[in-house]
Design a protein around this motif. Structure first.
Motif, PDB file in Angstrom:
ATOM      1  N   ALA A  73      15.667  20.847  23.960  1.00 48.47           N
ATOM      2  CA  ALA A  73      15.204  20.890  22.566  1.00 48.47           C
ATOM      3  C   ALA A  73      14.212  19.763  22.277  1.00 48.47           C
ATOM      4  N   MET A  74      14.498  18.573  22.821  1.00 51.07           N
ATOM      5  CA  MET A  74      13.581  17.442  22.613  1.00 51.07           C
ATOM      6  C   MET A  74      12.230  17.709  23.264  1.00 51.07           C
ATOM      7  N   GLU A  75      12.244  18.266  24.467  1.00 49.85           N
ATOM      8  CA  GLU A  75      10.993  18.572  25.147  1.00 49.85           C
ATOM      9  C   GLU A  75      10.202  19.634  24.397  1.00 49.85           C
ATOM     10  N   MET A  76      10.895  20.621  23.852  1.00 44.67           N
ATOM     11  CA  MET A  76      10.201  21.662  23.096  1.00 44.67           C
ATOM     12  C   MET A  76       9.566  21.094  21.824  1.00 44.67           C
ATOM     13  N   ARG A  77      10.277  20.207  21.129  1.00 41.46           N
ATOM     14  CA  ARG A  77       9.693  19.575  19.934  1.00 41.46           C
ATOM     15  C   ARG A  77       8.494  18.711  20.311  1.00 41.46           C
ATOM     16  N   HIS A  78       8.572  18.067  21.453  1.00 39.09           N
ATOM     17  CA  HIS A  78       7.485  17.196  21.899  1.00 39.09           C
ATOM     18  C   HIS A  78       6.223  18.014  22.197  1.00 39.09           C
ATOM     19  N   ARG A  79       6.393  19.226  22.702  1.00 36.44           N
ATOM     20  CA  ARG A  79       5.253  20.079  23.047  1.00 36.44           C
ATOM     21  C   ARG A  79       4.780  20.927  21.871  1.00 36.44           C
ATOM     22  N   ARG A  80       5.399  20.805  20.753  1.00 35.76           N
ATOM     23  CA  ARG A  80       5.126  21.693  19.619  1.00 35.76           C
ATOM     24  C   ARG A  80       3.687  21.616  19.125  1.00 35.76           C
ATOM     25  N   LYS A  81       3.085  20.449  19.172  1.00 35.68           N
ATOM     26  CA  LYS A  81       1.736  20.265  18.646  1.00 35.68           C
ATOM     27  C   LYS A  81       0.683  20.229  19.753  1.00 35.68           C
ATOM     28  N   ALA A  82       1.017  20.680  20.969  1.00 37.14           N
ATOM     29  CA  ALA A  82       0.106  20.550  22.097  1.00 37.14           C
ATOM     30  C   ALA A  82      -0.431  21.896  22.564  1.00 37.14           C
ATOM     31  N   LEU A  83      -1.678  21.866  23.056  1.00 33.16           N
ATOM     32  CA  LEU A  83      -2.314  23.016  23.678  1.00 33.16           C
ATOM     33  C   LEU A  83      -3.016  22.562  24.947  1.00 33.16           C
ATOM     34  N   LEU A  84      -3.177  23.485  25.893  1.00 39.29           N
ATOM     35  CA  LEU A  84      -3.945  23.223  27.102  1.00 39.29           C
ATOM     36  C   LEU A  84      -5.287  23.926  26.999  1.00 39.29           C
ATOM     37  N   PHE A  85      -6.332  23.198  27.310  1.00 44.81           N
ATOM     38  CA  PHE A  85      -7.677  23.761  27.338  1.00 44.81           C
ATOM     39  C   PHE A  85      -8.158  23.717  28.781  1.00 44.81           C
ATOM     40  N   SER A  86      -8.729  24.808  29.241  1.00 46.14           N
ATOM     41  CA  SER A  86      -9.279  24.809  30.589  1.00 46.14           C
ATOM     42  C   SER A  86     -10.761  25.152  30.527  1.00 46.14           C
ATOM     43  N   GLY A  87     -11.467  24.824  31.602  1.00 45.49           N
ATOM     44  CA  GLY A  87     -12.893  25.131  31.666  1.00 45.49           C
ATOM     45  C   GLY A  87     -13.803  24.036  31.156  1.00 45.49           C
ATOM     46  N   ILE A  88     -13.254  22.905  30.768  1.00 44.92           N
ATOM     47  CA  ILE A  88     -14.093  21.785  30.321  1.00 44.92           C
ATOM     48  C   ILE A  88     -14.535  21.037  31.575  1.00 44.92           C
ATOM     49  N   PRO A  89     -15.848  20.914  31.789  1.00 45.62           N
ATOM     50  CA  PRO A  89     -16.353  20.325  33.034  1.00 45.62           C
ATOM     51  C   PRO A  89     -15.846  18.903  33.276  1.00 45.62           C
ATOM     52  N   GLU A  90     -15.685  18.568  34.551  1.00 41.66           N
ATOM     53  CA  GLU A  90     -15.233  17.229  34.935  1.00 41.66           C
ATOM     54  C   GLU A  90     -16.286  16.163  34.615  1.00 41.66           C
ATOM     55  N   SER A  91     -17.540  16.569  34.502  1.00 39.21           N
ATOM     56  CA  SER A  91     -18.621  15.609  34.264  1.00 39.21           C
ATOM     57  C   SER A  91     -18.623  15.045  32.849  1.00 39.21           C
ATOM     58  N   VAL A  92     -17.846  15.620  31.945  1.00 36.97           N
ATOM     59  CA  VAL A  92     -17.800  15.175  30.551  1.00 36.97           C
ATOM     60  C   VAL A  92     -17.123  13.806  30.476  1.00 36.97           C
ATOM     61  N   ASP A  93     -17.787  12.856  29.784  1.00 35.79           N
ATOM     62  CA  ASP A  93     -17.226  11.511  29.652  1.00 35.79           C
ATOM     63  C   ASP A  93     -16.163  11.447  28.568  1.00 35.79           C
ATOM     64  N   ASN A  94     -16.449  11.968  27.393  1.00 31.25           N
ATOM     65  CA  ASN A  94     -15.515  11.934  26.275  1.00 31.25           C
ATOM     66  C   ASN A  94     -14.860  13.310  26.137  1.00 31.25           C
ATOM     67  N   VAL A  95     -13.664  13.427  26.658  1.00 29.10           N
ATOM     68  CA  VAL A  95     -12.970  14.724  26.681  1.00 29.10           C
ATOM     69  C   VAL A  95     -12.600  15.165  25.267  1.00 29.10           C
ATOM     70  N   SER A  96     -12.228  14.230  24.409  1.00 28.54           N
ATOM     71  CA  SER A  96     -11.864  14.573  23.027  1.00 28.54           C
ATOM     72  C   SER A  96     -13.026  15.249  22.304  1.00 28.54           C
ATOM     73  N   GLU A  97     -14.198  14.668  22.449  1.00 30.51           N
ATOM     74  CA  GLU A  97     -15.377  15.248  21.798  1.00 30.51           C
ATOM     75  C   GLU A  97     -15.719  16.614  22.385  1.00 30.51           C
ATOM     76  N   ALA A  98     -15.512  16.784  23.688  1.00 28.47           N
ATOM     77  CA  ALA A  98     -15.770  18.079  24.324  1.00 28.47           C
ATOM     78  C   ALA A  98     -14.805  19.138  23.797  1.00 28.47           C
ATOM     79  N   VAL A  99     -13.556  18.764  23.590  1.00 24.70           N
ATOM     80  CA  VAL A  99     -12.564  19.701  23.045  1.00 24.70           C
ATOM     81  C   VAL A  99     -12.940  20.065  21.611  1.00 24.70           C
ATOM     82  N   VAL A 100     -13.311  19.079  20.814  1.00 23.72           N
ATOM     83  CA  VAL A 100     -13.732  19.348  19.428  1.00 23.72           C
ATOM     84  C   VAL A 100     -14.942  20.273  19.428  1.00 23.72           C
ATOM     85  N   ASP A 101     -15.882  20.050  20.348  1.00 17.29           N
ATOM     86  CA  ASP A 101     -17.070  20.896  20.444  1.00 17.29           C
ATOM     87  C   ASP A 101     -16.678  22.338  20.787  1.00 17.29           C
TER      88      ASP A 101
END
Length: 151
Positions: A73-101
């Motif tokens: 139950a604790m692990e499920m609550r911890h993952r509640r606000k999380a998502l996985l994004f794939s396909g963002i290139p490794e060359s990106v320096d700021n991953v947060s900004e790439a996700v927002v984009d």
């Protein structure tokens, strides 16, 4: 979770070992003839001890199950606000900004900015050809839910 699995296997080993030893002792008690008064008292003590041990093992099994459910139950609550994004290139320096984009351009959700991302990092070791997935934890469940519905 590995420790919980170790605990479960240790408890199962303990049960099996106690069961074997008690079965051997019980056979020895039954094989003794003629039963004397002290032997009858010993047999009664053995049976009460056996019942006590089985009760304790049953209690341990219940406690392990409760711990397992609580951890899950604790692990499920911890993952509640999380998502996985794939396909963002490794060359990106700021991953947060790439996700927002990606959220703004591909999913067309315009009111998302980097301040609404609590945690953002790649998972695993750097592979040769593939892009590693990015774990993103958002500040609110409603934002994560909105993005998930559009995905």
């Amino acid at each position: 979770m590995a420790l919980l699995a170790d605990l479960k296997s240790s408890q199962a080993e303990l049960e099996a070992q106690l069961s074997r030893r008690m079965a051997v002792f019980e056979e020895q008690l039954k094989a003794t003839s003629p039963p004397t008064e002290s032997l009858s008292k010993l047999a009664g003590d053995f049976y009460s001890f056996r019942d006590l041990v089985w009760g304790l093992l049953k209690s341990m099994r219940r406690q392990i199950e409760v711990c397992s459910n609580t951890i899950d139950a604790m692990e499920m609550r911890h993952r509640r606000k999380a998502l996985l994004f794939s396909g963002i290139p490794e060359s990106v320096d700021n991953v947060s900004e790439a996700v927002v984009d990606v959220i703004q351009s591909k999913l067309e959700i315009g009111d998302v900015d980097a301040s609404q991302i609590v945690l953002c990092h790649r998972l695993g070791d750097k592979p040769d050809k593939r892009c590693r997935p990015v774990l993103v934890r958002f500040s609110t469940y409603s934002l994560k839910s909105t993005i998930w519905k559009i995905m």
